[in-house]
Design an enzyme around this catalytic site. Structure first.
Site, mmCIF file in Angstrom:
data_model
loop_
_atom_site.group_PDB
_atom_site.id
_atom_site.type_symbol
_atom_site.label_atom_id
_atom_site.label_comp_id
_atom_site.label_asym_id
_atom_site.label_seq_id
_atom_site.Cartn_x
_atom_site.Cartn_y
_atom_site.Cartn_z
ATOM 1 C CB VAL A 79 1.308 3.879 4.676
ATOM 2 C CG1 VAL A 79 2.189 4.214 5.866
ATOM 3 C CG2 VAL A 79 0.053 4.722 4.685
ATOM 4 C CD GLU A 93 2.449 -10.857 3.900
ATOM 5 O OE1 GLU A 93 2.304 -11.936 4.486
ATOM 6 O OE2 GLU A 93 1.569 -9.988 3.899
ATOM 7 N N GLY A 143 0.822 -1.200 0.000
ATOM 8 C CA GLY A 143 0.000 0.000 0.000
ATOM 9 C C GLY A 143 0.849 1.239 0.000
ATOM 10 N N GLY A 178 -0.739 -11.188 6.399
ATOM 11 C CA GLY A 178 0.384 -11.705 7.165
ATOM 12 C C GLY A 178 0.730 -10.851 8.363
#
Lengths: 496, 496
Positions: A267, A288, A265, A382
């Site tokens: 951020v 991940e 994302g 995760g």
């Protein structure tokens, strides 16, 4: 073409069209499909299945690595072809169906689906649909841009359909590390001691007798636009980078830090991009998903190695990776997601985990998933695998949302994904709250004074003071703990 | 006596009285003391310190393995000698001080204190006070009936006081297995592949230059009465044993099951006692505390091996153990609590975790700690270490409390220690809810119909139906989610 991509001659007569492959599925089946975020998802078989379901109704349970690209989740859920979906999704249409109760969604720690399948906590896989770039002589397959849960799907499925993606060069072989942990009481030690440790094979063995169809296509992964840091995400990134530099000064970390994990994302990308302007060096990732920022850090010589189970990048970055595989061969590895997200390895390596929160509360609990405590956004992903086991678990969020009408920091989160025990640092654009070594009552002023938006601070402190007067380890007034949420539902704003 | 118990001659002149040892402590110090439940706690030094504090005020931070016996926590907190306490406690007086806000309490996963200390998330230890049965030539010590956090306390403390407990025979040497995991990025693999794997040494090395005092005593661990199963705890035990037998029939488990972990208390003891009447055999435990039932199962030839970090037993059982150490030498091992509770090992071995809940909710979230969401009972203990990583995580509670005026199953727990992701099975005396593989909306009827007391079922289902009408992945009505708790606070009963 077939000869090069299917080395095992006996399998060449299994090549079929996507439409034909769709006929293998029966109502009630459990399907395990490749795909983790936008990397290595199936491109044509599920699409054909969704199309078939429009005229020939059937419903399946669909298990994957994580979310899927190419609108697979939208197509299948809009065709009313799903009864159950796990372990993660990001699709707007599917999300609406889930929240409407049209189908069931299991929101699962991404590191645990493998084990849930092996232990029999989930139903057996009828058909696995797995993207590969090549089938070798021995029937083993060369994966593409993700591993996800492919190994367990292939091991447990009765039947297997392989999608061969000819858009992926054969040279991708060698960027994967396949290892099977096995089943209790005979599970193996996962002997990874650094991000770059290789412990397995570079292909996934498959019982060739299970392969019922091979479908060719030449469709690349979906790519996305990189959102450049804005005032908010830039400030969050700066707060984290300043904090990590402070930890180096204090002698708790070296300037190589420890292996980084970062959610996906804008951020997360802003944070990772921030490293390029920092003085850290020889960075590593044990994560991940890899985003553009990882490849940029590698290209800049600032990152030595990145371990993951998938990648989700821009078109430019995708092209760079695919056209320069040899460059990344000793810099990147893709592992099964029960290894990329293994409690054992995350804790051993001492990963610094950076994940996004929907809302956080005054004691450090985190809601990653449910808007207003009820409506699923994407899933826990995760974040729990990393937050619980990390050397340091950092959660980030903007301090407010919807034009300051929602405070992302609340007295009590409306859904609990991560408890105060697993949260070390909270960050908004306002500042950073270092909660390590603090008892709940100590955490509250640190949180209110550092990360809460000024529009909410006074009412927040008033709530805490009134709760504290009644005593307790975590003072709360249960009859008004969700007052802000209820006010928002009534007035459209959490503000008084 | 000194010669036998202190083999390193140069240390013999460090022998002092408990009163003298108390003079080493200064206001503001951080003290790491041995003790995990009732096993191997300090018997005289902290007592002397509490006595001193009555006339010579000082305050310390006290870190231990878990709770302490012998009223240490009551004495110190009543003497106003504690500013901070972690990671667990069970003492009535201390609990009252915590909830009154007189001192701060950090409620921590018991497997993580070691790492928090090594990483510098907690302040440095000034003085370690550790019980031992012998100091060897090389300065290493032979532990007694627990290990807890003793290794990290001894490693990190500036100064060390050893309590030598002459009530413990020297023959206890060999029942411990000491292993240091180290610090990231150089942490070691913990190479345990069964409950009985030995990976370390049988004594704890100590820098002899740090030893500032040695205090002798001959005081045994506190023991407790075994509460025989009653109608409620017996029914809970039967429900679990029937379920495990069913799992064996289904082929998911063998009749040796997998290593068992069991919390402490009357329910846990009833469950473990129930195994003695079962057809299971060659059982093993990978747990944190051993109770009477473990030794009974070993004596009956039904349990092959039990691994833990401590023991808390009746006087009879204690005497039997201490007087027959050779019998248990190859049946029992005590490990540091970061090993007994290691995510890595628990997940690798596939532990079946059985822990007690204060309250549970309709989606499977568990509150283990906070009454009414605010007042600390004991602490999360090791329940999170085990629940998150277990092969199967079972939580037990009676369906109601206080004469049916409290339902232990509620719409939303008032404090979240374990989220739905980490809870597989819920058990009350009413029945068992197997939540594996169920989405949240599927879990609710299973929970309401199987484990909720009949006095609460109708209102419960009505709540769920009204919430469900509003949609969502986990339907809730935030404005009445704690209605039952608030009703109890107003009327003394959760009932309408």
């Amino acid at each position: 073409m077939y000869e090069e991509r299917i080395k095992r001659a006996a399998l060449r007569d299994k090549v079929i069209s996507a439409e034909e492959s769709a006929t293998f599925f029966k109502d009630g089946m459990v399907v395990g499909a490749s795909g983790f975020t936008r990397g290595g998802d199936t491109k044509v078989v599920l699409k054909a299945l969704a199309k078939r379901a429009q005229s020939d109704p059937l419903k399946i349970q669909l298990f994957t690595g994580a979310s899927l690209g190419h609108g697979n989740d939208a197509d299948l859920s809009n065709a009313n072809a799903l009864t159950k979906r796990l372990p993660f999704q990001v699709d707007t249409d599917l999300r609406n169906h889930i929240n409407h109760g049209d189908l069931l969604f299991i929101d699962q720690h991404l590191g645990e689906t493998n084990e849930a399948l092996i232990n029999g906590d989930l139903p057996k896989i009828d058909i696995a649909v797995i993207e590969a770039t090549q089938i070798l002589e021995d029937g083993s397959i060369v994966p593409t841009t993700s591993i996800g849960n492919n190994v367990v799907f292939l091991d447990l499925a009765d039947k297997v359909i392989i999608e061969i993606n000819t858009a992926i060069p054969l040279e991708i072989r060698g960027l994967h590390d396949i290892f099977r942990v096995g089943k209790a009481p005979n599970k193996q030690i996962i002997p990874i001691t650094s991000s770059s440790t290789r412990i397995g094979t570079d292909t996934i063995s498959v019982d060739p007798n299970k392969i019922i169809g091979i479908v060719f296509h030449e469709i690349t992964d979906m790519t996305g636009d990189i959102v450049p840091p804005d005032e908010i995400t830039g400030a969050i990134a700066d707060n984290i980078l300043d904090f990590l530099a402070h930890e180096v000064k204090k002698g708790r970390l070296t300037d190589s830090l420890l292996p980084l994990q970062c959610g996906i994302g804008k951020v997360a990308n802003a944070v990772m991009a921030g490293f390029s302007k920092s003085d850290f060096k020889n960075l590593t990732m044990y994560s991940e998903v890899l985003q553009d920022s990882t490849f940029e850090l590698i290209d800049a010589g600032m990152m030595d190695f990145a371990s993951s189970t998938s990648m989700t990048v821009s078109q430019n970055c995708y092209n760079k990776f695919i056209n320069n595989l040899d460059t990344y061969r000793d810099k990147v590895v893709f592992r099964p997601q029960n290894i990329s997200n293994a409690a054992e390895v995350i804790r051993r390596l001492g990963v610094i985990g950076i994940n996004t929160a929907l809302e956080v509360d005054m004691y450090g609990n985190v809601n990653s998933t449910h808007v207003g405590g009820t409506k699923m956004m994407n899933g826990i992903g995760g974040s729990g695998d990393f937050a619980r086991n990390a050397y340091m678990s950092i959660f980030v969020t903007s301090s407010t949302a919807k034009g300051n009408n929602i405070s992302s920091v609340v007295p009590m989160v409306s859904h609990h994904d991560h408890t105060e025990h697993d949260v070390d640092v909270l960050v908004t654009e306002k500042g950073l709250a270092d909660l390590r070594g603090l008892a709940p009552r100590e955490r509250v002023p640190v949180i209110i004074n550092n990360i809460v938006h000024e529009d909410y601070r006074d009412e927040f402190m008033d709530y805490f003071n009134r709760a504290k007067a009644k005593g307790g380890q975590t003072p709360h007034l249960l009859d008004e703990v969700y007052k802000w949420h209820n006010r928002f539902n009534e007035t459209g704003s959490m503000k008084a």
